[in-house]
Design an enzyme around this catalytic site. Structure first.
Site, mmCIF file in Angstrom:
data_model
loop_
_atom_site.group_PDB
_atom_site.id
_atom_site.type_symbol
_atom_site.label_atom_id
_atom_site.label_comp_id
_atom_site.label_asym_id
_atom_site.label_seq_id
_atom_site.Cartn_x
_atom_site.Cartn_y
_atom_site.Cartn_z
ATOM 1 N N ASN A 7 0.884 -1.164 0.000
ATOM 2 C CA ASN A 7 0.000 0.000 0.000
ATOM 3 C C ASN A 7 0.921 1.213 0.000
ATOM 4 O OD1 ASN A 7 -1.813 2.028 0.407
ATOM 5 N ND2 ASN A 7 -2.847 1.074 2.145
ATOM 6 N N ARG A 69 -2.484 -2.246 -3.489
ATOM 7 C CA ARG A 69 -3.768 -1.614 -3.235
ATOM 8 C C ARG A 69 -3.777 -0.297 -3.997
ATOM 9 N NH1 ARG A 69 -5.643 2.296 0.785
ATOM 10 N NH2 ARG A 69 -7.903 2.154 0.780
ATOM 11 N N HIS A 158 -13.583 1.201 -0.549
ATOM 12 C CA HIS A 158 -13.658 0.034 0.358
ATOM 13 C C HIS A 158 -14.164 -1.216 -0.367
ATOM 14 C CE1 HIS A 158 -14.124 2.741 4.187
ATOM 15 N NE2 HIS A 158 -12.851 2.472 3.949
ATOM 16 N N GLY A 188 -14.622 1.958 10.130
ATOM 17 C CA GLY A 188 -13.283 2.189 10.673
ATOM 18 C C GLY A 188 -13.094 3.688 10.802
ATOM 19 N N ARG A 219 -14.152 12.726 9.001
ATOM 20 C CA ARG A 219 -14.897 13.177 7.809
ATOM 21 C C ARG A 219 -16.382 13.313 8.137
ATOM 22 N NH1 ARG A 219 -12.817 8.495 3.988
ATOM 23 N NH2 ARG A 219 -10.817 8.392 5.040
ATOM 24 N N ASP A 260 -11.258 9.152 17.698
ATOM 25 C CA ASP A 260 -11.071 7.762 18.115
ATOM 26 C C ASP A 260 -12.344 7.250 18.796
ATOM 27 O OD1 ASP A 260 -10.445 5.449 19.652
ATOM 28 O OD2 ASP A 260 -8.326 5.984 19.520
ATOM 29 N N MET A 261 -12.981 6.266 18.177
ATOM 30 C CA MET A 261 -14.260 5.762 18.695
ATOM 31 C C MET A 261 -14.151 5.311 20.151
ATOM 32 S SD MET A 261 -17.413 5.282 18.308
ATOM 33 C CE MET A 261 -18.141 5.197 16.688
ATOM 34 N N GLY A 308 -12.379 -1.695 12.138
ATOM 35 C CA GLY A 308 -12.033 -1.411 13.538
ATOM 36 C C GLY A 308 -13.220 -1.262 14.484
ATOM 37 N N GLY A 310 -16.610 -1.711 13.615
ATOM 38 C CA GLY A 310 -17.596 -2.761 13.362
ATOM 39 C C GLY A 310 -17.218 -4.088 14.002
ATOM 40 N N GLU A 311 -15.912 -4.398 14.019
ATOM 41 C CA GLU A 311 -15.466 -5.682 14.576
ATOM 42 C C GLU A 311 -15.336 -5.636 16.094
ATOM 43 O OE1 GLU A 311 -11.786 -6.805 12.575
ATOM 44 O OE2 GLU A 311 -12.691 -6.176 10.675
ATOM 45 N N ASN A 312 -14.964 -4.451 16.618
ATOM 46 C CA ASN A 312 -14.570 -4.399 18.030
ATOM 47 C C ASN A 312 -15.528 -3.687 18.970
ATOM 48 O OD1 ASN A 312 -11.905 -5.643 17.675
ATOM 49 N ND2 ASN A 312 -11.466 -3.809 16.475
ATOM 50 N N GLU A 362 -8.082 -6.862 4.037
ATOM 51 C CA GLU A 362 -7.867 -6.393 2.666
ATOM 52 C C GLU A 362 -6.594 -6.966 2.064
ATOM 53 O OE1 GLU A 362 -8.800 -2.240 4.075
ATOM 54 O OE2 GLU A 362 -9.291 -2.023 1.958
HETATM 55 P P1 ADP Z 1 -8.859 2.576 9.223
HETATM 56 O O1 ADP Z 1 -9.986 3.146 8.436
HETATM 57 O O2 ADP Z 1 -7.808 3.576 9.565
HETATM 58 O O3 ADP Z 1 -8.320 1.265 8.686
HETATM 59 P P2 ADP Z 1 -9.716 0.919 11.462
HETATM 60 O O4 ADP Z 1 -10.521 -0.065 10.703
HETATM 61 O O5 ADP Z 1 -8.422 0.492 12.050
HETATM 62 O O6 ADP Z 1 -9.521 2.248 10.637
HETATM 63 O O7 ADP Z 1 -10.657 1.489 12.654
HETATM 64 C C1 ADP Z 1 -10.216 2.453 13.540
HETATM 65 C C2 ADP Z 1 -11.349 2.785 14.492
HETATM 66 O O8 ADP Z 1 -11.708 1.588 15.201
HETATM 67 C C3 ADP Z 1 -11.016 3.835 15.545
HETATM 68 O O9 ADP Z 1 -12.091 4.726 15.678
HETATM 69 C C4 ADP Z 1 -10.874 3.007 16.803
HETATM 70 O O10 ADP Z 1 -11.211 3.749 17.969
HETATM 71 C C5 ADP Z 1 -11.890 1.920 16.558
HETATM 72 N N1 ADP Z 1 -11.655 0.764 17.423
HETATM 73 C C6 ADP Z 1 -10.650 -0.123 17.397
HETATM 74 N N2 ADP Z 1 -10.760 -1.003 18.425
HETATM 75 C C7 ADP Z 1 -11.887 -0.647 19.100
HETATM 76 C C8 ADP Z 1 -12.566 -1.150 20.265
HETATM 77 N N3 ADP Z 1 -12.105 -2.187 20.940
HETATM 78 N N4 ADP Z 1 -13.694 -0.506 20.649
HETATM 79 C C9 ADP Z 1 -14.151 0.561 19.989
HETATM 80 N N5 ADP Z 1 -13.573 1.077 18.903
HETATM 81 C C10 ADP Z 1 -12.460 0.481 18.456
#
Ligand code: ADP
Length: 390
Positions: A7, A69, A158, A188, A219, A260-261, A308, A310-312, A362
């Protein structure tokens, strides 16, 4: 096949080595501050990558192909392609559509051509999966000349992630890929949502650029375009200032002060009203798109969370799903909070639409598509040779 996935950005180069027969990630790294004294250009960055590969694998790193990519494939590229000089030029010519990305990708491609001229290279485009959008989904209601002369249309991004996640979601449900109707929420730092019908993308929330659609880390997502024109006409801000504000100072950051979420969720839990508002706006935007795409696909079999957030983030998934009762969504609150790296179902058995979490990858998708194309090309070359001999 051992594939180097690249990338290549303007000032950074991320890389992974993947073994596609096993899906294994053998090595990964990132070279930063390209353009500075230590790493003057992409060629110098690649020297560092080579040194890392040699330290890990010995003198010959055994690479068989490189997969890149590439953010923008414009209207031309609807699937991965083997790179040659003409393709490199075509990627560069799309620079007006992706000024920060495509020229930097071409620098990476050329650096590899110089270092390993025999290594086949493949471009995998972030826009390609969305080339199946019907015209009513990609066309904006603006004068035709903006499309015909300036390429103004929805492209979507994406795509590599959406395709990968769609295939894995179908597998999890036991449905053939091409019979899968669903909604992929890639959440993310950048976030987008894609409507899948019969395994193909039929609509997606990002547009001419990755600014459109959902509320993201920095954004804005969708805003009334007059906000920009009015502020410019009144001389309050320049186009450059507004572009920067909407891309870098908006979204969660604009409302809650942090992109940062995790931080926003933590602050909301402590009673911070701005953080709470930011989460509500972001989740509401996702809900509106899910409602719309449920109609667009003619009834989704699944809503899939990935990337990030959606998964976490069980908290954000819960917020989104709590507003989807009208379409029969029932989240299994216990399954939703369980931690796992595996694709999984987090809805109750009587939910009208399955809710899934499917981790995206990806780089794995790029490596697989690269290997497939290089193998196909090798087989085609062999059969041509056979024909010539007989
Ligand atoms: P990118 O678009 O840069 O690839 P990512 O897919 O890595 O982004 O997602 C980053 C986001 O995911 C950030 O907002 C981060 O706070 C959030 N994130 C990662 N882990 C967690 C978690 N355990 N709980 C909540 N949010 C999370």
């Amino acid at each position: 096949m051992r594939v180097l996935v690249i990338n290549s950005g303007s000032s950074s180069l991320k890389y992974q080595v993947r073994e596609t027969s096993t899906g294994e990630m053998l090595l990964s790294g990132v070279i930063e501050e390209i353009g500075s004294g230590d790493v003057p250009d992409h060629g110098a960055a690649l020297d560092l990558v080579e040194a890392h590969l040699q330290a890990e694998f010995g003198g010959d790193p055994g690479l068989e192909a490189v997969g890149h990519r590439v953010v923008h494939g414009g209207e031309r590229f609807s699937e991965p392609v083997l790179i040659d000089y003409e393709i490199t030029r075509a990627i560069e010519r799309l620079a007006p559509l992706a000024p920060l990305h495509n020229p930097a990708h071409a620098l990476g491609i050329r650096a590899i051509m110089r270092k390993w001229p025999k290594l086949p290279q493949v471009a995998v485009f972030d826009t390609a999966f969305h080339r199946t959008l019907p015209e009513h989904a990609w066309r904006y209601a603006v004068p035709n000349e903006l499309y015909t002369e300036h390429g103004v249309r929805r492209y979507g991004f994406h795509g590599t992630s959406a395709q990968y996640v769609s295939v894995h979601a179908a597998a999890l449900l036991g449905i053939p890929d091409d019979r899968f109707d669903g909604i992929i929420a890639h959440l993310g730092n950048g976030a987008s949502i894609t409507a899948i019908k019969g395994g193909r993308s039929i609509d997606t929330s990002m547009g001419y650029t990755p600014l459109a659609g959902l509320v993201m880390g920095t954004r804005s997502g969708d805003v009334d375009p007059s906000v920009l024109t009015q502020l410019m006409i009144r001389g309050e801000y320049t186009a450059e200032q507004l572009d920067s504000m909407l891309n870098k100072e908006s979204g969660l950051k604009g409302i809650a002060g942090s992109s940062d979420m995790r931080a926003v969720i933590a602050r909301a839990a402590e009673g911070d009203e701005e953080a709470e508002l930011a989460l509500t706006i972001a989740a509401y935007r996702v809900q509106k798109y899910i409602g719309g795409y449920h109609v667009a696909v003619g009834g989704a079999q699944a809503i899939v969370f990935t990337a990030g957030i959606g998964e976490n983030s069980w908290q954000f998934r819960e917020r989104v799903c709590s507003g989807l009762g009208a379409i029969g969504v029932k989240l299994d609150r216990i399954a939703n909070v369980e931690k796992s790296r595996e694709p999984r179902v987090i809805s109750t058995p009587d939910s009208a639409i399955a809710i899934l979490v499917v981790p995206t990858d990806e780089e794995a998708a790029i490596a697989t598509q690269t290997a497939e194309l290089v193998e196909e090309a090798a087989a085609a070359a062999e059969s041509l040779q056979d024909q010539a001999q007989t």
